[in-house]
Design an enzyme around this catalytic site. Structure first.
Site, PDB file in Angstrom:
ATOM      1  N   ASP A  66       0.731  -1.229  -0.151  1.00  0.00           N
ATOM      2  CA  ASP A  66      -0.237   0.174  -0.215  1.00  0.00           C
ATOM      3  C   ASP A  66       1.243   0.981  -0.049  1.00  0.00           C
ATOM      4  N   PHE A  93       0.085   5.296 -10.767  1.00  0.00           N
ATOM      5  CA  PHE A  93      -1.753   5.016 -10.961  1.00  0.00           C
ATOM      6  C   PHE A  93      -1.577   4.852  -9.822  1.00  0.00           C
ATOM      7  N   LYS A  97     -10.159   6.357  -7.402  1.00  0.00           N
ATOM      8  CA  LYS A  97     -10.710   7.673  -8.485  1.00  0.00           C
ATOM      9  C   LYS A  97     -12.323   7.666  -9.110  1.00  0.00           C
ATOM     10  N   SER A 137      -5.783  14.028 -14.275  1.00  0.00           N
ATOM     11  CA  SER A 137      -6.923  13.962 -15.090  1.00  0.00           C
ATOM     12  C   SER A 137      -7.627  15.562 -15.372  1.00  0.00           C
ATOM     13  N   TYR A 161     -12.395  14.945  -5.838  1.00  0.00           N
ATOM     14  CA  TYR A 161     -11.098  13.847  -5.957  1.00  0.00           C
ATOM     15  C   TYR A 161     -10.445  14.672  -7.182  1.00  0.00           C
ATOM     16  N   LYS A 165      -5.485  15.318  -6.986  1.00  0.00           N
ATOM     17  CA  LYS A 165      -5.198  15.360  -8.285  1.00  0.00           C
ATOM     18  C   LYS A 165      -4.219  16.773  -9.050  1.00  0.00           C
ATOM     19  N   TYR A 189      -5.109  12.650 -18.268  1.00  0.00           N
ATOM     20  CA  TYR A 189      -6.111  11.527 -19.092  1.00  0.00           C
ATOM     21  C   TYR A 189      -7.067  11.995 -19.211  1.00  0.00           C
ATOM     22  N   ASN A 191     -11.247  10.339 -21.469  1.00  0.00           N
ATOM     23  CA  ASN A 191     -12.426   9.452 -21.180  1.00  0.00           C
ATOM     24  C   ASN A 191     -11.404   8.140 -20.834  1.00  0.00           C
ATOM     25  N   ASN A 211     -19.058   4.443 -14.907  1.00  0.00           N
ATOM     26  CA  ASN A 211     -19.214   5.432 -16.036  1.00  0.00           C
ATOM     27  C   ASN A 211     -19.643   4.852 -17.210  1.00  0.00           C
ATOM     28  N   LEU A 212     -19.751   5.422 -18.049  1.00  0.00           N
ATOM     29  CA  LEU A 212     -20.321   5.496 -19.260  1.00  0.00           C
ATOM     30  C   LEU A 212     -20.059   4.010 -20.296  1.00  0.00           C
ATOM     31  N   GLY A 307     -22.588  17.955 -12.062  1.00  0.00           N
ATOM     32  CA  GLY A 307     -21.118  18.307 -11.910  1.00  0.00           C
ATOM     33  C   GLY A 307     -20.765  18.214 -13.538  1.00  0.00           C
TER      34      GLY A 307
HETATM   35  P1  NAD Z   1      -8.108   1.543 -11.243  1.00  0.00           P
HETATM   36  O1  NAD Z   1      -8.673   1.413  -9.800  1.00  0.00           O
HETATM   37  O2  NAD Z   1      -8.429   0.307 -11.987  1.00  0.00           O
HETATM   38  O3  NAD Z   1      -6.592   1.475 -10.806  1.00  0.00           O
HETATM   39  C1  NAD Z   1      -5.577   1.770  -9.732  1.00  0.00           C
HETATM   40  C2  NAD Z   1      -5.136   0.605  -8.913  1.00  0.00           C
HETATM   41  O4  NAD Z   1      -4.401   1.542  -7.844  1.00  0.00           O
HETATM   42  C3  NAD Z   1      -5.809  -0.032  -8.555  1.00  0.00           C
HETATM   43  O5  NAD Z   1      -5.366  -1.822  -9.131  1.00  0.00           O
HETATM   44  C4  NAD Z   1      -5.832  -0.353  -7.401  1.00  0.00           C
HETATM   45  O6  NAD Z   1      -6.346  -1.348  -6.692  1.00  0.00           O
HETATM   46  C5  NAD Z   1      -4.920   0.300  -6.576  1.00  0.00           C
HETATM   47  N1  NAD Z   1      -4.844   1.312  -5.759  1.00  0.00           N
HETATM   48  C6  NAD Z   1      -5.443   2.186  -5.021  1.00  0.00           C
HETATM   49  N2  NAD Z   1      -5.298   2.269  -3.763  1.00  0.00           N
HETATM   50  C7  NAD Z   1      -3.713   2.258  -3.223  1.00  0.00           C
HETATM   51  C8  NAD Z   1      -2.581   2.372  -2.603  1.00  0.00           C
HETATM   52  N3  NAD Z   1      -3.243   2.801  -1.059  1.00  0.00           N
HETATM   53  N4  NAD Z   1      -1.694   1.626  -2.970  1.00  0.00           N
HETATM   54  C9  NAD Z   1      -1.801   1.034  -3.642  1.00  0.00           C
HETATM   55  N5  NAD Z   1      -2.718   0.090  -4.335  1.00  0.00           N
HETATM   56  C10 NAD Z   1      -3.485   0.335  -5.153  1.00  0.00           C
HETATM   57  O7  NAD Z   1      -7.907   2.760 -12.170  1.00  0.00           O
HETATM   58  P2  NAD Z   1      -7.491   3.225 -13.528  1.00  0.00           P
HETATM   59  O8  NAD Z   1      -8.778   3.718 -14.202  1.00  0.00           O
HETATM   60  O9  NAD Z   1      -5.894   2.167 -13.672  1.00  0.00           O
HETATM   61  O10 NAD Z   1      -6.618   4.705 -12.791  1.00  0.00           O
HETATM   62  C11 NAD Z   1      -5.292   4.706 -12.850  1.00  0.00           C
HETATM   63  C12 NAD Z   1      -4.553   6.249 -12.354  1.00  0.00           C
HETATM   64  O11 NAD Z   1      -5.501   7.079 -13.221  1.00  0.00           O
HETATM   65  C13 NAD Z   1      -5.569   6.304 -11.248  1.00  0.00           C
HETATM   66  O12 NAD Z   1      -4.587   7.519 -10.339  1.00  0.00           O
HETATM   67  C14 NAD Z   1      -6.586   7.411 -11.560  1.00  0.00           C
HETATM   68  O13 NAD Z   1      -6.907   8.303 -10.388  1.00  0.00           O
HETATM   69  C15 NAD Z   1      -6.160   8.250 -12.598  1.00  0.00           C
HETATM   70  N6  NAD Z   1      -7.223   8.826 -13.348  1.00  0.00           N
HETATM   71  C16 NAD Z   1      -8.095   7.783 -13.930  1.00  0.00           C
HETATM   72  C17 NAD Z   1      -8.868   7.812 -15.680  1.00  0.00           C
HETATM   73  C18 NAD Z   1     -10.102   7.072 -15.691  1.00  0.00           C
HETATM   74  O14 NAD Z   1     -11.528   7.137 -16.130  1.00  0.00           O
HETATM   75  N7  NAD Z   1      -9.876   5.951 -15.828  1.00  0.00           N
HETATM   76  C19 NAD Z   1      -9.352   9.225 -15.775  1.00  0.00           C
HETATM   77  C20 NAD Z   1      -8.256  10.076 -15.596  1.00  0.00           C
HETATM   78  C21 NAD Z   1      -6.823   9.575 -14.554  1.00  0.00           C
HETATM   79  C1  WQD Z   2     -19.051  10.444 -20.051  1.00  0.00           C
HETATM   80  C2  WQD Z   2     -20.428  10.758 -20.897  1.00  0.00           C
HETATM   81  C3  WQD Z   2     -22.610  11.063 -18.943  1.00  0.00           C
HETATM   82  C4  WQD Z   2     -23.165   6.933 -17.522  1.00  0.00           C
HETATM   83  C5  WQD Z   2     -15.458  10.306 -15.873  1.00  0.00           C
HETATM   84  C6  WQD Z   2     -14.547  11.385 -14.310  1.00  0.00           C
HETATM   85  C7  WQD Z   2     -13.048  11.547 -14.898  1.00  0.00           C
HETATM   86  C8  WQD Z   2     -12.272  10.884 -15.668  1.00  0.00           C
HETATM   87  C9  WQD Z   2     -12.886  10.501 -16.467  1.00  0.00           C
HETATM   88  C10 WQD Z   2     -10.431   9.829 -13.946  1.00  0.00           C
HETATM   89  C11 WQD Z   2     -21.197  12.205 -19.877  1.00  0.00           C
HETATM   90  C12 WQD Z   2     -22.819  10.347 -19.435  1.00  0.00           C
HETATM   91  C13 WQD Z   2     -22.818   8.515 -17.902  1.00  0.00           C
HETATM   92  C14 WQD Z   2     -24.327   6.943 -17.749  1.00  0.00           C
HETATM   93  C15 WQD Z   2     -24.774   8.859 -19.236  1.00  0.00           C
HETATM   94  N1  WQD Z   2     -11.708  10.051 -14.604  1.00  0.00           N
HETATM   95  N2  WQD Z   2     -23.382   9.266 -18.605  1.00  0.00           N
HETATM   96  N3  WQD Z   2     -25.208   7.542 -18.501  1.00  0.00           N
HETATM   97  O1  WQD Z   2     -17.826  11.822 -16.297  1.00  0.00           O
HETATM   98  O2  WQD Z   2     -16.922  12.336 -18.086  1.00  0.00           O
HETATM   99  O3  WQD Z   2     -15.236  11.260 -16.670  1.00  0.00           O
HETATM  100  O4  WQD Z   2     -14.415   9.053 -15.907  1.00  0.00           O
HETATM  101  O5  WQD Z   2     -10.024  10.871 -14.180  1.00  0.00           O
HETATM  102  O6  WQD Z   2     -13.069  12.460 -13.522  1.00  0.00           O
HETATM  103  O7  WQD Z   2     -15.484  12.223 -13.966  1.00  0.00           O
HETATM  104  O8  WQD Z   2     -17.255  10.524 -17.282  1.00  0.00           O
HETATM  105  O9  WQD Z   2     -17.983   7.603 -17.818  1.00  0.00           O
HETATM  106  O10 WQD Z   2     -19.011   8.927 -16.136  1.00  0.00           O
HETATM  107  O11 WQD Z   2     -19.382  10.243 -18.608  1.00  0.00           O
HETATM  108  O12 WQD Z   2     -25.168   9.456 -20.108  1.00  0.00           O
HETATM  109  O13 WQD Z   2     -25.031   5.958 -17.111  1.00  0.00           O
HETATM  110  O14 WQD Z   2     -21.488   9.798 -20.420  1.00  0.00           O
HETATM  111  O15 WQD Z   2     -22.832  12.130 -18.415  1.00  0.00           O
HETATM  112  O16 WQD Z   2     -21.965  12.893 -20.692  1.00  0.00           O
HETATM  113  P1  WQD Z   2     -17.094  11.077 -17.463  1.00  0.00           P
HETATM  114  P2  WQD Z   2     -18.481   8.550 -17.296  1.00  0.00           P
END
Ligand code: NAD
Ligand code: WQD
Length: 354
Positions: A66, A93, A97, A137, A161, A165, A189, A191, A211-212, A307
């Site tokens: 951790d 990573f 999230k 993000s 969140y 970041k 990143y 979406n 998420n969508l 939001g």
């Molecule tokens: P994810 O949850 O699938 O991966 C995160 C990983 O970190 C998981 O395997 C989890 O078990 C591990 N983890 C969490 N807390 C931990 C801790 N305290 N110690 C060790 N491991 C830990 O998420 P993801 O979608 O792969 O995202 C990876 C990174 O990218 C995250 O930091 C997230 O905030 C960022 N991010 C994700 C998105 C998205 O939409 N998926 C978008 C922008 C940024």
């Molecule tokens: C996408 C679109 C919804 C679900 C999120 C986080 C962002 C980043 C990426 C981590 C939107 C619409 C969704 C549903 C819908 N993550 N939607 N019905 O909100 O753009 O971004 O993931 O950093 O921080 O906020 O992604 O996949 O939730 O939504 O209509 O049941 O789909 O309104 O327009 P979002 P999302």
């Protein structure tokens, strides 16, 4: 080739990045608590990349731990030093999230995402490891003033969140100003969606997905009755929200390019958008999914989700200019790879073995 520590490497983006880095010849140490992932994902990474049982510890060393526990982190760097196989860079990573969850549990998010990252950076500093890639993000832009979004857009997060970041980005800027030896890339990143085309690894959210893409997949496979489309009155062409969806394999390749770039540098501080520069509405995603599976997706338009913003699209010019990276995969690739993962793993990793 380098030895790289990947925190959160069993997660959605981390596991795909592991595949790309291994295929490019890098050796990995993967550190994860599995709080939101499964060790099976890493077995699948070995399967995809053809790593045999003999090679496992050389090419990919897997460590459960951790980031909140500093001694867990210290042990990794200490062991690497003793073995004279130093860690040259870290891709971070690990973190929590979910926007929704962060509103309910802000302390958990600040603790893991900010304190955990500080623990990691302190450990890196004490072992003179100063190359760092951070998972930032697009959420930190909040409600941006202009589209497509450039990296110089105001940082204005609107949820806990996003605050975590944005705070880590500030820490990284302070750090790079304090010591020019740091080479840092903060990757914002948009979406991330899709899956590895093998269908062996993909997104497996804990509990109910928000998420969508995971929701559309669940409706398509029959685990959910209907997709609620949030808002049919947005100022967009079909009145539903527009997002910049990026295939997770494109994103993983972006990390490889950022890593190789930092490995060549002596001092760097980069902030880059990783997105496609293209926007797709919710209804366009639904249509692409329908085209992929050859069936209708059951959906209904409901009220807006708090939001949400009408439109989020990256300007990815800087990533192309600096890293030579741009996305290659289409929205149809994202749908068909998500579908391959969903159909091969209807319950995610839960019922999987290897
Ligand atoms: P994810 O949850 O699938 O991966 C995160 C990983 O970190 C998981 O395997 C989890 O078990 C591990 N983890 C969490 N807390 C931990 C801790 N305290 N110690 C060790 N491991 C830990 O998420 P993801 O979608 O792969 O995202 C990876 C990174 O990218 C995250 O930091 C997230 O905030 C960022 N991010 C994700 C998105 C998205 O939409 N998926 C978008 C922008 C940024
Ligand atoms: C996408 C679109 C919804 C679900 C999120 C986080 C962002 C980043 C990426 C981590 C939107 C619409 C969704 C549903 C819908 N993550 N939607 N019905 O909100 O753009 O971004 O993931 O950093 O921080 O906020 O992604 O996949 O939730 O939504 O209509 O049941 O789909 O309104 O327009 P979002 P999302």
């Amino acid at each position: 080739m380098a030895r790289i520590l990947i925190t959160g490497g069993a997660g959605f983006i981390g596991s795909h990045t592991c595949v790309v880095l291994i295929e490019a010849g890098h050796d990995l140490l993967v550190f994860d608590s599995y709080i939101n992932s499964s060790p099976i994902a890493l077995k699948r990474v070995c399967k995809i990349t053809g790593i045999s049982a003999i090679e496992v510890n050389q090419r990919i060393q897997i460590i459960k731990g951790d980031i909140s526990n500093k001694s867990n982190l210290d042990e990794i760097f200490k062991k690497a030093k003793e073995e004279k196989r130093e860690i040259q860079a870290v891709i971070h990573f690990a973190g929590l999230k979910s926007v929704n969850e962060s509103i309910k549990r802000p302390l958990a998010y600040w603790d893991t995402n900010v304190n955990g990252t500080a623990n990691l950076l302190l450990t890196m500093e004490s072992y003179e490891c100063k190359r760092f890639i951070f998972s930032s993000s697009a959420t930190i832009y909040g409600k941006p003033k202009s589209i497509p979004i450039v990296e110089t857009e105001k940082i204005n997060p609107i949820n806990p969140y996003g605050n975590t970041k944005a705070t880590v980005e500030k820490i990284l800027l302070d750090l790079s100003r304090s010591d020019a030896e740091w080479c840092i890339a903060s990757l914002r990143y948009f979406n991330p969606v899709g899956a590895h085309p093998s269908g062996l690894i993909g997104e497996d959210p804990n509990g109910e997905p928000n998420n969508l893409f995971p929701i559309v997949s669940k409706v398509a496979i029959g685990h959910k009755d209907i997709l609620e489309v949030f808002g049919g009155d947005w100022p967009t062409k079909d009145k539903t929200c527009i997002r910049d969806y990026i295939h997770v394999m494109d994103l993983a390749e972006g990390h490889l390019e950022a890593l190789n770039y930092l490995l060549r540098k002596k001092s760097e501080f980069l902030t880059l958008n990783l997105g496609s520069g293209k926007g797709h509405s919710v209804l366009e995603v639904v249509k692409s999914f329908e085209d992929t599976i050859g069936e209708k997706i059951n959906y209904k338009i409901v009220g807006r989700r708090p939001g949400d913003t009408a439109k989020t699209i990256a300007d990815p010019t800087q990533a192309k200019k600096i890293l030579g990276w741009e996305t290659r995969r289409t929205i149809l690739d994202m749908c068909s790879d998500s579908w391959a993962w969903q159909t091969a793993n209807p319950n995610g990793y839960k019922t999987g073995t290897t």
